[in-house]
Scaffold this motif. Structure first.
Motif, mmCIF file in Angstrom:
data_model
loop_
_atom_site.group_PDB
_atom_site.id
_atom_site.type_symbol
_atom_site.label_atom_id
_atom_site.label_comp_id
_atom_site.label_asym_id
_atom_site.label_seq_id
_atom_site.Cartn_x
_atom_site.Cartn_y
_atom_site.Cartn_z
ATOM 1 N N PRO A 207 45.876 1.557 25.104
ATOM 2 C CA PRO A 207 46.677 0.704 25.981
ATOM 3 C C PRO A 207 46.966 1.383 27.324
ATOM 4 O O PRO A 207 47.199 2.590 27.392
ATOM 5 N N ASN A 208 46.913 0.601 28.377
ATOM 6 C CA ASN A 208 47.373 1.029 29.700
ATOM 7 C C ASN A 208 46.496 2.090 30.359
ATOM 8 O O ASN A 208 46.986 2.888 31.161
ATOM 9 N N THR B 22 47.716 -7.678 34.984
ATOM 10 C CA THR B 22 47.886 -6.230 34.873
ATOM 11 C C THR B 22 49.359 -5.880 35.037
ATOM 12 O O THR B 22 50.130 -6.618 35.659
ATOM 13 N N SER B 23 49.735 -4.730 34.466
ATOM 14 C CA SER B 23 51.086 -4.208 34.642
ATOM 15 C C SER B 23 51.091 -2.775 34.147
ATOM 16 O O SER B 23 50.173 -2.358 33.434
ATOM 17 N N PRO B 24 52.124 -2.006 34.488
ATOM 18 C CA PRO B 24 52.218 -0.632 33.970
ATOM 19 C C PRO B 24 52.608 -0.581 32.495
ATOM 20 O O PRO B 24 52.658 0.497 31.918
ATOM 21 N N VAL B 25 52.879 -1.718 31.895
ATOM 22 C CA VAL B 25 53.367 -1.773 30.517
ATOM 23 C C VAL B 25 52.197 -1.842 29.539
ATOM 24 O O VAL B 25 51.298 -2.667 29.697
ATOM 25 N N PRO B 26 52.161 -0.977 28.514
ATOM 26 C CA PRO B 26 51.100 -1.055 27.503
ATOM 27 C C PRO B 26 51.086 -2.401 26.797
ATOM 28 O O PRO B 26 52.108 -3.078 26.696
ATOM 29 N N THR C 98 49.678 -5.159 27.712
ATOM 30 C CA THR C 98 49.771 -6.356 28.547
ATOM 31 C C THR C 98 48.698 -7.363 28.143
ATOM 32 O O THR C 98 48.956 -8.564 28.055
#
Length: 295
Positions: free
Chosen positions: A26-27, A45-49, A51
């Protein structure tokens, strides 16, 4: 829309064509890389695993080739029914791929999670060492050597890249094209993804809510479009507990308003987007509801 390319969409002209399964922890930047290669936003997309929650196909169509990149959820140790479904989705994508592309990070050590995934990949897989822009050249070279020695992949090719800046991505794509057999175009010209519009809009809403949510909340949010009568779209936001509802709404509706504005900016002009928040207790643990949400 069907998950599989239609026979009518397939072209008769033979080009280098095939499927690339993009896998990794993830991520690590899988969705950012697919968006970069395709040249359009096909995955949020995001910095959070975690997503990415489902299999998303992004299509690179060139005069000489058509590559279908299958962006998958990050493989991990599951704790809920949703986590198990994400792993099943990612693992299932490997079976139909012509090439498996493992994404690891240049600015983080090769860990057990990377090795766990590598053990499940066939010989001749490709490794993209992403985020090379966040490490020194010497550090990237050292990381490449470490990755080659610790992942245990047979006949693997390694490419240092930055999905964020595009560094090294062209070289990676040319290598992937060279690995493809001659075959038909699976999707018609101009099609960059097979994701249904309603599902993509729901994902855009979730992406924006992740940006505003507190640390523990992103995994508890799910979104689904319940009505689509253009230009009016109604999107339902699910949370798991009553205490999460005011966080998603925000003081005076501030979070919903900001999220809705950001999503509308990515849609055609004139769209009227309605957002509603609903509590569905423990939805991540109910396989039937996960199925209905499209995960």
């Amino acid at each position: 829309m069907s998950d599989e390319p239609s026979e009518e969409a397939a072209g008769t002209e033979e080009v280098r064509s095939g499927f690339v399964a993009v896998v990794g922890r993830p991520n690590v930047g899988k969705s950012t890389l697919v968006n970069r290669i395709v040249g359009a936003k096909v995955a949020i997309t995001s910095p959070v695993p975690h997503t990415t929650r489902t299999r998303i196909r992004g299509v690179l169509d060139r005069p000489d080739a058509q590559l279908v990149f299958v962006d998958t959820p990050g493989l991990h140790r599951p704790r809920t029914a949703l986590g198990e479904r994400l792993n099943e989705t990612a693992s299932g994508s490997l079976e139909d791929a012509d090439v498996c592309l493992l994404v690891v990070e240049a600015n983080a050590p090769i860990g057990r999670g990377d090795r766990y995934i590598a053990e499940r990949l066939p010989a001749g897989s490709v490794v993209a060492v992403n985020k090379a822009d966040r490490a020194s050249r010497a550090g990237v070279l050292e990381h490449l050597a470490t990755a080659a020695g610790s992942l245990g992949l047979v006949d693997a090719e390694f490419f240092p890249i930055s999905a964020r800046t595009g560094e090294g991505v062209d070289e990676l794509v040319e290598h992937l094209v060279s690995r493809m057999p001659l075959g038909p175009r699976y999707f018609p010209p101009g099609m960059v993804s097979d994701v249904p519009e309603a599902f993509f809009v729901a994902e855009l809403v979730r992406e924006q809510l992740i940006r505003f949510a507190e640390e523990e909340l992103p995994h508890s949010i799910a979104c689904r479009v319940t009505e689509w009568e253009w230009p009016r779209i109604r999107c339902e936001i699910l949370v798991e507990r009553e205490s999460q509802k005011p966080i998603v709404i925000g003081r005076g509706g501030s979070v919903l308003k900001s999220a809705g504005t950001a999503v509308r900016e990515q849609l055609p002009p004139g769209c009227y987007l309605e957002l509603f928040v609903k509590v569905e207790k423990g939805w991540q643990r109910h396989a039937e509801l996960i199925e209905r949400l499209g995960y």
